[in-house]
Scaffold this motif. Structure first.
Motif, short mmCIF file in Angstrom:
data_model
loop_
_atom_site.label_atom_id
_atom_site.label_comp_id
_atom_site.label_asym_id
_atom_site.label_seq_id
_atom_site.Cartn_x
_atom_site.Cartn_y
_atom_site.Cartn_z
N CYS A 26 0.84 -1.21 0.00
CA CYS A 26 0.00 0.00 0.00
C CYS A 26 0.87 1.26 0.00
N TYR A 27 2.09 1.15 0.51
CA TYR A 27 3.00 2.29 0.54
C TYR A 27 3.79 2.42 -0.75
N SER A 64 -6.27 -4.25 4.94
CA SER A 64 -6.80 -2.90 4.72
C SER A 64 -7.00 -2.15 6.02
N PHE A 65 -7.46 -2.86 7.04
CA PHE A 65 -7.65 -2.22 8.34
C PHE A 65 -6.31 -1.69 8.87
N LEU A 66 -5.28 -2.53 8.82
CA LEU A 66 -3.96 -2.09 9.29
C LEU A 66 -3.45 -0.90 8.48
N MET A 69 -5.38 2.18 9.56
CA MET A 69 -4.95 2.64 10.89
C MET A 69 -3.60 3.34 10.83
N LEU A 70 -2.68 2.81 10.05
CA LEU A 70 -1.35 3.41 9.94
C LEU A 70 -1.39 4.76 9.22
N LYS A 71 -2.23 4.87 8.21
CA LYS A 71 -2.26 6.10 7.41
C LYS A 71 -3.20 7.17 7.97
N TYR A 72 -4.37 6.75 8.47
CA TYR A 72 -5.41 7.73 8.82
C TYR A 72 -5.93 7.60 10.25
N GLY A 73 -5.62 6.52 10.92
CA GLY A 73 -6.19 6.28 12.24
C GLY A 73 -7.64 5.82 12.10
#
Length: 186
Positions: A26-27, A64-66, A69-73
């Motif tokens: 995703c990054y 997707s959840f992780l 959470m990492l990008k947007y909380g």
């Protein structure tokens, strides 16, 4: 019993690896604002084709959840943003299971493109909802690049199908069936 436990353990570990790969990939993307070009769905597709709908759903939702959470909380729309990846895994896994996990290139192309079109449609609807909730709605932003987003999904699916057979041959050793019954990808 040890063999069954060993295969279940391998599947669990491989699913965790696919989840981690999804998050990392995703990054590695091209972000054009309202269009993201990425290959982060590849681990979802492979996991679903190997282990079926529940694994595809799990890899898609947790990965997707992780990522969210990492990008947007945690936000009010987090659950919406993780659904498309879960649906992708569920669709591909159900189709692979329906075909007894013996997909040829034509079948892989069909299901990966179909899932990409569904995911693009879902993401557009979610973008619309998100933009209305957070007050950034603009028709041009939400729908202006829709044709390019669909085309990007189709092209990405074709890229997936080009590399999946090679990857599956190396990963298929983790299936629950004996070696002589392992999947053949033609």
């Amino acid at each position: 019993m040890k063999g069954v436990f060993s295969m279940k353990t391998k599947k669990l570990v491989l699913n965790a690896l696919f989840i981690a790969m999804h998050v990392v990939l995703c990054y590695v993307s091209i972000n054009l604002g309202n269009m993201v070009i990425t290959v982060s769905g590849l681990p979802i597709v492979i996991g679903a084709m190997l282990f079926g709908p529940s694994a595809g759903l799990e890899i898609g939702l947790i990965g997707s959840f992780l990522n969210q959470m990492l990008k947007y909380g945690l936000t009010p729309t987090t659950i919406l943003w993780i659904l498309p990846a879960g649906v992708k895994g569920l669709m591909i896994g159900a189709y692979a299971k329906h075909k007894n996990f013996k997909l040829n290139v034509k079948q892989m192309t069909f299901i990966t493109i179909l899932s990409a079109l569904v995911v693009t449609t879902m993401n557009t609807a979610i973008m619309y909802i998100d933009s209305k909730i957070y007050g950034y709605y603009s028709f041009a932003y939400v729908f202006g690049m829709i044709v390019w987003r669909y085309l990007s999904g189709i092209v990405t699916s074709i890229v997936y199908v080009a590399v999946i057979p090679m990857l599956m041959k190396h990963i298929a050793v983790f299936r629950d069936t004996p070696a002589e019954e392992s999947r053949q990808i033609s």
